[in-house]
Design an enzyme around this catalytic site. Structure first.
Site, PDB file in Angstrom:
ATOM      1  N   CYS A 131       0.813  -1.218   0.000  1.00  0.00           N
ATOM      2  CA  CYS A 131       0.000   0.000   0.000  1.00  0.00           C
ATOM      3  C   CYS A 131       0.848   1.270   0.000  1.00  0.00           C
ATOM      4  CB  CYS A 131      -0.910   0.022   1.229  1.00  0.00           C
ATOM      5  SG  CYS A 131      -2.270  -1.160   1.182  1.00  0.00           S
ATOM      6  N   MET A 132       1.997   1.224   0.659  1.00  0.00           N
ATOM      7  CA  MET A 132       2.793   2.438   0.837  1.00  0.00           C
ATOM      8  C   MET A 132       3.665   2.774  -0.361  1.00  0.00           C
ATOM      9  SD  MET A 132       3.930   2.467   4.866  1.00  0.00           S
ATOM     10  CE  MET A 132       4.710   0.849   4.866  1.00  0.00           C
TER      11      MET A 132
END
Length: 419
Positions: free
Chosen positions: A409-410
């Site tokens: 996600c990051m």
């Protein structure tokens, strides 16, 4: 100089470059009264979140991966082209965001700021107090009624999760219409970077969405009916894209992207995967990620019940051939040309599996085939994956994980090899 060959050609091929966002002012704006509205489950200890994120970035760079920081790219884009600041303030400051009386004064004030200061507040938010004399109190009901700490521009704390607002599918880019109102300006910031930053502006980028890179359309879409986020988008390799239909990505946008990809030769097949619309598993990559060419991890209570549809070009213009698949895993095996996909379930008993999935246990970032990054806290899942011959590089995520996202996600990969 020849432009960098941007493109993401698989989920597990060697990762070459990514964009991340270091915890910033926007996360400092989280409070007990607003964190749910801003889509966080808790208030972060930002100083510690930065340390966790810095260690993550150090790990990536230590493996030879080029890492770019989102806020720095935005600041550089705003300075690189005189049109960038004008575009930024016109897209973010309007009669709907600051009221009609303040529009001109606020736009003039923000346009006078340097790129570093403007980027900080485009992401971090801007309060009435910080705006100062440009707020036009004398004639503006919006300004008079606002408290000093009320936001003129909202903070965008979910910028931490670079995967969602922009996603590369093979040799083209999607600037994504995000589902929640609290996140929509993230995509505007991404558009500014890809339109004006010297690293991208002359790179000849293909846009799968919006058409021809007309990102002004992102302000006009009916987002509730046509949204998609990068956490649901996976270029799995061999000409196939998997896209989740989830809490935040709709069938409408999957259909739109499939037609665009087929027309532009970007993909031969799209596998649409339906998962229940739930905050607990908001995107496909919260319950399933690839670990190797023939290995993946999955939260089986969701993935065993998920349905899959293969989309291919139809027999006429603007049509699709939609074929229900026997299972998600069977569809992936067929698309990748492998005899069997080794699916490693979330680790532990039923309770431990639920806890670890909630803590992003299935949200791994592959650095190369068989080498992945995940949170140290998910010990049961990490151990089980290691038993299947996958190297798990662990990072701390006690604070970072409060936004409900892991290593995948990051990061927004901009260059990744195929398989």
């Amino acid at each position: 100089m020849t432009p960098a060959p941007y493109g993401v050609h698989s989920e597990v091929g060697a990762l070459r470059s990514v964009i991340v966002h270091r915890p910033d002012l926007s996360l400092e704006r989280l409070t007990p009264s607003n964190h749910h509205e801003l889509l966080f489950d808790d208030v972060l200890w930002v100083e510690h979140a930065r340390k966790e994120h810095d260690a993550f970035v150090e790990l990536l760079r230590g493996r030879g991966i080029e890492v770019h920081e989102h806020q720095q790219l935005l600041a550089e884009a705003l300075e690189a082209d005189p049109r960038a600041k004008q575009d930024a303030v016109e897209r973010t400051v309007s009669h709907l965001t600051v009221g009609p009386v303040m529009v001109d004064d606020v736009r003039a004030e923000l346009a006078s700021w340097d790129g570093v200061r403007l980027a900080r507040h485009l992401i971090g938010g801007l309060t009435k107090e910080e705006l100062g004399s440009a707020r036009g109190d004398a004639g503006s009901l919006v300004a008079v009624a606002a408290r000093p700490t009320d936001f003129i521009l909202p903070p965008l704390p979910n910028s931490l999760f670079q995967r969602d607002p922009a996603a590369w599918l093979y040799d083209g880019l999607c600037l994504n219409p995000l589902f929640w109102h609290a996140r929509r300006l993230e995509t505007v910031n991404q558009a500014l970077i890809y339109r004006y930053h010297p690293m991208f502006a002359d790179a000849g980028i293909r846009f799968w969405y919006p058409p021809q890179g007309d990102d002004t359309r992102l302000d006009e879409e009916d987002f509730g009916r046509a949204s998609v986020e990068g956490g649901d988008m996976m270029p799995i390799g061999r000409g196939t894209v998997a896209i989740g239909i989830s809490e935040r990505s709709t069938a409408h946008m999957v259909e739109k992207l499939a037609l665009t990809l087929f027309e532009g030769g970007g993909a031969e097949r799209v596998i649409a995967v339906t998962i229940p619309p739930s905050r607990t598993y908001m995107h496909l990559d919260t319950v399933f990620t690839f670990l190797d060419v023939d290995k993946a991890t999955a939260f089986m209570p969701v993935m065993e019940g998920a349905t899959a549809y293969s989309l291919r070009p139809g027999d006429r213009t603007e049509s699709l051939d939609v074929h229900p698949e026997r299972s998600v895993f069977a569809a992936f095996e067929d698309a990748l040309g492998i005899s069997s996909l080794d699916v490693v379930p979330t680790g532990g008993d039923d309770v431990q599996q639920a806890r670890e999935q909630y803590g992003s246990a299935n949200n791994f970032l592959a650095l190369e085939p068989g080498v992945v990054v995940g949170y140290h806290r998910n010990q049961w899942t990490n151990a089980r994956i290691a038993e299947h011959g996958v190297e798990v590089l662990e990072i701390e995520g006690f604070e970072l994980g409060k936004g409900r996202g892991g290593a995948r996600c990051m990061t927004c990969p901009t260059r990744r090899d195929g398989i």
